[in-house]
Scaffold this motif. Structure first.
Motif, PDB file in Angstrom:
ATOM      1  N   LYS A 172       0.976  -1.277   0.104  1.00  0.00           N
ATOM      2  CA  LYS A 172       0.167   0.133  -0.075  1.00  0.00           C
ATOM      3  C   LYS A 172       0.943   1.408  -0.113  1.00  0.00           C
ATOM      4  O   LYS A 172       1.947   1.202  -0.417  1.00  0.00           O
ATOM      5  CB  LYS A 172      -1.048  -0.121   1.148  1.00  0.00           C
ATOM      6  CG  LYS A 172      -1.616  -1.319   1.276  1.00  0.00           C
ATOM      7  CD  LYS A 172      -2.933  -1.473   2.264  1.00  0.00           C
ATOM      8  CE  LYS A 172      -3.728  -2.658   2.073  1.00  0.00           C
ATOM      9  NZ  LYS A 172      -4.777  -2.658   3.115  1.00  0.00           N
ATOM     10  N   GLU A 189      -9.868  -0.439  -1.390  1.00  0.00           N
ATOM     11  CA  GLU A 189      -9.589   0.960  -0.984  1.00  0.00           C
ATOM     12  C   GLU A 189      -9.627   1.988  -2.182  1.00  0.00           C
ATOM     13  O   GLU A 189     -10.095   3.207  -2.225  1.00  0.00           O
ATOM     14  CB  GLU A 189      -8.050   1.272  -0.451  1.00  0.00           C
ATOM     15  CG  GLU A 189      -8.072   0.613   1.039  1.00  0.00           C
ATOM     16  CD  GLU A 189      -6.784  -0.298   1.504  1.00  0.00           C
ATOM     17  OE1 GLU A 189      -5.718   0.084   0.699  1.00  0.00           O
ATOM     18  OE2 GLU A 189      -6.826  -1.061   2.390  1.00  0.00           O
ATOM     19  N   ILE A 225     -10.372  -6.107   6.439  1.00  0.00           N
ATOM     20  CA  ILE A 225      -9.004  -5.493   5.780  1.00  0.00           C
ATOM     21  C   ILE A 225      -8.333  -4.519   6.928  1.00  0.00           C
ATOM     22  O   ILE A 225      -9.148  -3.532   7.538  1.00  0.00           O
ATOM     23  CB  ILE A 225      -9.109  -4.881   4.496  1.00  0.00           C
ATOM     24  CG1 ILE A 225      -9.546  -5.755   3.437  1.00  0.00           C
ATOM     25  CG2 ILE A 225      -8.040  -3.971   4.217  1.00  0.00           C
ATOM     26  CD1 ILE A 225      -9.800  -5.413   2.179  1.00  0.00           C
ATOM     27  N   SER A 254      -6.383  -9.395   6.965  1.00  0.00           N
ATOM     28  CA  SER A 254      -5.688  -9.694   8.374  1.00  0.00           C
ATOM     29  C   SER A 254      -4.958 -11.001   8.296  1.00  0.00           C
ATOM     30  O   SER A 254      -5.062 -11.842   9.163  1.00  0.00           O
ATOM     31  CB  SER A 254      -6.427  -9.435   9.461  1.00  0.00           C
ATOM     32  OG  SER A 254      -7.195  -7.989   9.542  1.00  0.00           O
TER      33      SER A 254
HETATM   34  P1  PGA Z   1      -4.516  -6.465   5.727  1.00  0.00           P
HETATM   35  O1  PGA Z   1      -4.831  -5.746   3.930  1.00  0.00           O
HETATM   36  O2  PGA Z   1      -3.551  -7.663   5.473  1.00  0.00           O
HETATM   37  O3  PGA Z   1      -3.514  -5.398   6.320  1.00  0.00           O
HETATM   38  O4  PGA Z   1      -5.672  -6.695   6.177  1.00  0.00           O
HETATM   39  C1  PGA Z   1      -4.948  -6.689   2.872  1.00  0.00           C
HETATM   40  C2  PGA Z   1      -5.404  -6.028   1.773  1.00  0.00           C
HETATM   41  O5  PGA Z   1      -5.918  -4.789   1.789  1.00  0.00           O
HETATM   42  O6  PGA Z   1      -4.647  -6.424   0.717  1.00  0.00           O
END
Ligand code: PGA
Length: 254
Positions: free
Chosen positions: A11, A99, A174, A215
């Protein structure tokens, strides 16, 4: 056997120095990937080139962009085209992350345009789908996710759809620390595969890797990846820690 994939999604995190350090720490573990195992690192645009150089010559290690423009080229200040990404020998592009859908208004039809450009250029799209908590609580998650797939993917020919990777990422899981249970993940992945089979037949549906995201951590990866239709993970937070992500890579089924 389908490809089993550990995909890191950095990200908008890490400076260049931090990113280099993280990738070095992971690569120095020299985790050998067998034929059907892959590790993919989706890094911010400015880091694509350095990251690509670092994985050069490492079997089944790949670098991915986190997005691309839906336009081919031209006067679109700030955008990054698939042609630019391909010119760096990058092989994968994430598209439709929740996102981007939520904060940048990306629609299913815009994602269909992006998929077309990515496939035209011979790159591999990692297509994200997944429902919000509200939709999950109303029990409409299966039809919601099937619609995301049909509106962005089902115009593709069989020879095109078999090139893509799908990532199921329930939005409520997420970055929240709240993982879908293995049963919830398997249920949805089974549904996605059945939906693909209805459109393209069992053989093609069987070949498409469907990753779980939300997660994923070192301590839950192995159980999630042991499910018959969960072919690995797309990992945000835990991919920023070398030990965690190495454990996740090592959790891929052999
Ligand atoms: P996360 O994000 O592992 O921090 O939950 C996953 C993603 O958005 O790809």
């Amino acid at each position: 056997m389908r490809n089993k994939i550990a995909a890191a999604n950095w990200k908008m995190n890490l400076t260049l120095t931090e990113g280099e350090k993280l990738l070095d720490e992971i690569l120095k573990e020299n985790i050998e990937l067998i034929e059907h195992q892959q590790a993919i690192f989706a890094v911010p645009f400015p880091y694509l080139q350095f990251a690509q150089k670092k994985v050069l010559g490492r079997k089944n290690y790949f670098i991915s962009a986190q997005d691309c423009s839906d336009k081919k080229s031209g006067a679109y200040t700030g955008e990054v085209s698939v042609d630019m990404i391909a010119s760096l020998q990058i092989t994968h592009v994430i598209i439709g992350h929740s996102e981007r859908r939520a904060y940048f208004n990306e629609s299913n039809s815009m994602l269909a345009d992006k998929i077309n450009l990515i496939l035209e250029k011979g790159l591999i799209p990692i297509f994200c789908c997944g429902e919000s908590l509200e939709i999950r609580e109303s029990g409409k998650q299966n039809e919601f996710v099937a619609k995301q797939m049909s509106e962005s993917l089902f115009h593709l020919q069989p020879g095109q759809i078999e090139k893509i990777i799908i990532a199921y990422e329930p939005i409520w899981a997420i970055g929240t620390g709240k993982t879908a249970t293995t049963l919830e993940a398997q249920d949805m992945h089974g549904h996605l595969r059945t939906t693909l089979a209805r459109q393209y037949g069992d053989k093609i549906a069987d070949e498409i890797s469907i990753l779980y995201g939300g997660s994923v951590k070192g301590n839950n990866a192995m159980e999630l990846f042991s499910q018959p239709d969960v072919d690995g993970g797309l990992v945000g937070g835990a991919s920023l820690n070398a030990q965690e992500f190495c454990t996740i890579i090592k959790s891929l089924p052999k």
